[in-house]
Design a protein around this motif. Structure first.
Motif, PDB file in Angstrom:
ATOM      1  N   SER A   1       0.811  -1.223   0.000  1.00  0.00           N
ATOM      2  CA  SER A   1       0.000   0.000   0.000  1.00  0.00           C
ATOM      3  C   SER A   1       0.841   1.269   0.000  1.00  0.00           C
ATOM      4  O   SER A   1       0.455   2.269  -0.601  1.00  0.00           O
ATOM      5  N   LEU A   2       2.000   1.256   0.676  1.00  0.00           N
ATOM      6  CA  LEU A   2       2.810   2.480   0.692  1.00  0.00           C
ATOM      7  C   LEU A   2       3.326   2.793  -0.704  1.00  0.00           C
ATOM      8  O   LEU A   2       3.341   3.938  -1.146  1.00  0.00           O
ATOM      9  N   GLY A   3       3.744   1.735  -1.427  1.00  0.00           N
ATOM     10  CA  GLY A   3       4.218   1.941  -2.792  1.00  0.00           C
ATOM     11  C   GLY A   3       3.147   2.598  -3.647  1.00  0.00           C
ATOM     12  O   GLY A   3       3.410   3.546  -4.400  1.00  0.00           O
ATOM     13  N   TRP A   4       1.926   2.089  -3.524  1.00  0.00           N
ATOM     14  CA  TRP A   4       0.804   2.669  -4.276  1.00  0.00           C
ATOM     15  C   TRP A   4       0.581   4.126  -3.883  1.00  0.00           C
ATOM     16  O   TRP A   4       0.393   4.999  -4.732  1.00  0.00           O
ATOM     17  N   ALA A   5       0.594   4.347  -2.576  1.00  0.00           N
ATOM     18  CA  ALA A   5       0.333   5.712  -2.096  1.00  0.00           C
ATOM     19  C   ALA A   5       1.375   6.683  -2.619  1.00  0.00           C
ATOM     20  O   ALA A   5       1.063   7.817  -2.977  1.00  0.00           O
TER      21      ALA A   5
END
Lengths: 264, 236
Positions: B129-133
């Motif tokens: 999720s952090l990568g996406w964010a």
């Protein structure tokens, strides 16, 4: 700029050249004058000024072992030089800030508390010039005559002043400077600390001695031992001769006491 | 269990590093007032070479961070005294020392967790999720790295550059703080995911005044796993 500006030293104007005077300035033989850079490619209509990097009034290794050659080379040749070059680059794009001496430039760019982007570079150039001249090989010891008298008058004793100065240096949060200034309004000496590049000129006070407490000033020699650095400065580096000259000049601007009227 | 290298033994240190991921602050109770102590690193001082030298890591951890903790504890003790006596002016006077030293302790505690050796995944970009964010908020990982490095290099004086999460809006932000101000001083809802120390003591011995080089190389040892962990906790 007709205001009464305090000039800490006779040739504090680094202003090297403007396109106005197309003289071929040869580098003076005086030891403290730097190489003059002269930009001949400017078109006649564009007016611009450049400031130069002043060399300290002693060789870079003259302060060993208290401040190493490595530190001087890095601090003066790296940091100080970057401030000068940064300032010149900023001034290239700026038409309004033209023809000022360095202290005038500092006050103008401070803009009464809302500093212009050029302030940081200008102030740090001035601060470092003042700092190199606040030190000398074989410095330290105690001030004499007028300076000592004034210190004793305003702090009680030299020891008390020294304690206050060291305390200020050690309780500074972050990067900054410690100063012995002559306060114009209060007409007395005081120890003050400033953050980052701020210098007492902006409050119209007259600096007498300064000490750079940015980490780059002492890290190579003393790592995190600030106390040792400050004590070494007070014991071996501070130039009370420079302080005396500055006090003498300051007395032309600040009335420090009862005049000694000769009896006829 | 990582055992200290020879260098530290000759300096008389007998600290053995453990990989415990328990509480970061070791608290001891003393007359009801909690005092703080230096958290251990989960890697050797030299493990982050060549991005950050062992000399810097040791000084940074044992001298600088320790000094913040010592002074923080001292200020808290004085605060307790002042509060007990109802000495308001002392209470207020102590605030700057608490902000500076307490902030220093908070910031450095996060910083040690933000770093990890290459062998433990240092520098590996975040997945999940952090990568996406990051892609959503900044376009790409490269853009984020560029932004943080640029803001860090431009910071005048001493301070930190942060990647933070606004836990209310769930947006990622890049911001800087001066001196030892923690990220919350820039926004009460900000949670630090990643902080980079740009005080000169963090890089001077190795990179001298070339802060941009330090900022370029530190990415090789950034612990994105920790940042992801914090992010996922706030944004499940």
């Amino acid at each position: 700029m007709g205001s009464c500006c305090y000039s800490p030293s006779p040739s504090s104007s680094h202003l090297l050249a403007t396109d106005f005077f197309s003289w071929g300035f040869k580098s003076s033989k005086l030891p403290f004058l730097q190489k003059r850079r002269f930009d001949r490619s400017q078109r006649a209509s564009k007016i611009c000024g450049y400031y130069g990097l002043r060399t300290p009034p002693y060789k870079l290794d003259a302060l060993e072992p208290y401040m190493s050659l490595k530190t001087l080379e890095m601090h003066w040749g790296g940091h100080h030089r970057n401030y000068v070059e940064g300032l010149n680059k900023q001034l290239e794009k700026n038409d309004i800030l033209y023809g000022f001496t360095m202290d005038e430039l500092v006050k103008v760019t401070y803009n009464n508390g809302n500093p212009l982007p050029e302030f940081n570079n200008a102030a740090q150039v001035w601060n470092h010039d003042f700092f190199w001249e606040s030190m000398q090989p074989g410095g330290g010891d105690m001030p004499k005559l007028g300076v000592l008298q004034q210190i004793e008058k305003d702090f009680g004793s030299f020891t008390n002043f020294r304690e206050k100065f060291v305390e200020a240096a050690l309780t500074l949060f972050g990067s900054g400077w410690v100063w012995l200034v002559l306060k114009k309004e209060e007409r007395r000496l005081a120890v003050i600390k400033t953050s980052n590049g701020i210098c007492p000129l902006v409050w119209d006070d007259i600096p007498i001695i300064s000490l750079d407490m940015w980490e780059h000033a002492y890290y190579l020699d003393y790592k995190n031992d600030k106390g040792k650095y400050v004590n070494v400065f007070m014991n071996h580096l501070v130039s009370w001769n420079a302080a005396m000259a500055r006090m003498a000049r300051a007395e032309a601007f600040v009335n420090l006491g009862e005049p000694k009227i000769p009896i006829a | 269990m990582a055992i200290r290298p020879l260098l530290s033994r000759t300096l008389g240190l007998t600290q053995t590093l453990t990989h415990s991921h328990s509480h970061s602050h070791t608290l001891t109770q003393l007359r009801g007032l909690q005092t703080f102590s230096l958290p251990d690193l989960s890697y050797d001082y030299g493990a982050l070479e060549p991005a950050i030298s062992g000399e810097i890591m040791q000084l940074h951890h044992q001298k600088h961070h320790q000094a913040y903790i010592t002074n923080y504890n001292k200020a808290l003790e004085q605060l307790e005294d002042a509060l007990a006596k109802g000495d308001s002016s002392s209470v207020v006077k102590l605030q700057s020392a608490i902000k500076f030293n307490g902030g220093g302790h908070i910031n450095h505690s996060v910083f040690w967790k933000n770093l990890t050796p290459v062998s433990e995944g240092g520098g590996e970009p975040p997945h999940g999720s952090l990568g996406w964010a990051i892609d959503t908020n900044f376009g790409s990982m490269e853009a984020l790295v560029q932004k943080i490095s640029a803001e860090g290099a431009a910071l005048q004086g001493s301070g930190w550059v942060w990647l933070g999460l606004d836990k209310v809006s769930k947006k990622l932000v890049v911001d800087t703080t001066a001196n030892q101000d923690p990220l919350v001083t820039k926004g009460a809802n900000l949670v630090p995911l990643l902080g980079i120390d740009v005080w000169e003591h963090a890089y001077y011995l190795q990179y001298k005044n070339v802060r941009p080089d330090y900022l370029k190389n530190i990415w090789k040892v950034i612990n994105w796993k920790y940042a992801s962990h914090v992010y996922e906790k706030e944004c499940p």
